[in-house]
Design a protein around this motif. Sequence first.
Motif, PDB file in Angstrom:
ATOM      1  N   SER A  75       0.800   9.257   5.700  1.00 39.08           N
ATOM      2  CA  SER A  75       1.749  10.043   4.842  1.00 39.08           C
ATOM      3  C   SER A  75       2.918  10.627   5.674  1.00 39.08           C
ATOM      4  N   VAL A  76       4.032  10.620   5.527  1.00 41.14           N
ATOM      5  CA  VAL A  76       5.184  11.080   6.187  1.00 41.14           C
ATOM      6  C   VAL A  76       5.983  11.584   5.265  1.00 41.14           C
ATOM      7  N   THR A  77       6.558  12.822   5.357  1.00 37.97           N
ATOM      8  CA  THR A  77       7.719  13.460   4.508  1.00 37.97           C
ATOM      9  C   THR A  77       9.171  13.420   5.095  1.00 37.97           C
ATOM     10  N   ASP A 132       3.307   0.551  -4.589  1.00 34.42           N
ATOM     11  CA  ASP A 132       2.812  -0.921  -4.087  1.00 34.42           C
ATOM     12  C   ASP A 132       4.049  -1.487  -3.209  1.00 34.42           C
ATOM     13  N   LEU A 133       4.570  -0.844  -2.543  1.00 29.93           N
ATOM     14  CA  LEU A 133       5.615  -1.202  -1.552  1.00 29.93           C
ATOM     15  C   LEU A 133       4.649  -2.006  -0.409  1.00 29.93           C
ATOM     16  N   VAL A 134       5.256  -3.113   0.235  1.00 29.71           N
ATOM     17  CA  VAL A 134       4.872  -3.506   1.480  1.00 29.71           C
ATOM     18  C   VAL A 134       5.637  -3.151   2.547  1.00 29.71           C
ATOM     19  N   THR A 192       0.843  -1.178   0.078  1.00 28.42           N
ATOM     20  CA  THR A 192       0.043   0.050   0.015  1.00 28.42           C
ATOM     21  C   THR A 192       0.881   1.201  -0.126  1.00 28.42           C
ATOM     22  N   ILE A 193       2.138   1.215  -0.108  1.00 23.86           N
ATOM     23  CA  ILE A 193       3.051   2.282   0.285  1.00 23.86           C
ATOM     24  C   ILE A 193       3.546   2.832  -1.325  1.00 23.86           C
ATOM     25  N   THR A 194       3.636   3.921  -1.449  1.00 28.00           N
ATOM     26  CA  THR A 194       4.200   4.752  -2.486  1.00 28.00           C
ATOM     27  C   THR A 194       5.171   5.647  -2.119  1.00 28.00           C
TER      28      THR A 194
END
Length: 322
Positions: free
Chosen positions: A308-310, A211-213, A198-200
């Motif tokens: 979301s994290v920057t 689509d990183l786990v 779910t990670i971009t």
Amino acid sequence: MRALLVVNPAATTTSARTRDVLIHALASEMKLEAVTTEYRGHARDLGRQAAESKDIDLVVALGGDGTVNEVVNGLLHAGPAPEHLPGLAVVPGGSTNVFARALGLPNDAVEATGALLDALREGSERTVGLGLASGTPGTEDEAVPGRWFTFNAGLGFDAGVVGRVEQQRERGRKSTHALYVRQALRQFFGEAHRRHGTITVERPDAEPVTDLVLSIVSNTSPWTFLGNHPMYASPKASFDKGLDVLGLSRMTTTAITRYGTQLLTSSPERGPHGKHAVSLHDLDQFTLHSKVPLPLQMDGDHLGLRTSVTFTGVRRALRVIV
């Protein structure tokens, strides 16, 4: 030299007697004030007080990576200014001590104190880069305050493991490497999104990685240790550069066996690699977005769920005595 010693009394690898010996050794070389932390966040408050003081030259953190992280966040509460802020020294007292060991310090508190005193006599120091994680503007997490990390952060799987370990410690379990391994296995078999991530990763002027786990952000290498065995998720990561990212897009039993073996056998020359592995090097800024809330950790401290994290790699952020 005036120094503040921040002592975590719950440090897992130092006894009260050992701490007394270390305090006596440090006090013989400098004007030392020792303060024992009394609550979560106390080390951060002490670091901030030292940063605002006009007469503190050095802050020494005696504890594990969590204590160091709090002190750093206190010192840098108004931003980095290495030439004006007190320097940082670390005496490892935790179960892993990744930051201290990545700096090349002995993992034994007594030996590390000796190395620290030698460095002070010789005027040996370096200015290291740090990572800064903050809420992403325009998202539901935008109000989350920024937080500094010294060696790594993670959104997803590894943060879930950290959260499980913290739960076990709250129940009275001792922090051991065996405990981490057990919780990693439980996290793996309970991972709901291990086949479809779910990670971009979004970067300026680059195509997003989707689509990183798993996403591990490294500010140095090794990323962590299993006992005395260093593990290199991002072998090129350095205190002198930006941030590195290791991402995995698949965590099936076959994939995790392959990448887990690669991590255990990793070296300064090569880390995990393959079809479902993504390695990004020396990034100044990027954002991790997730379609669902995922756990976030920084320097081994579980910080709850985020979507979301920057991340920003800040070079030359802090003076460290080594």
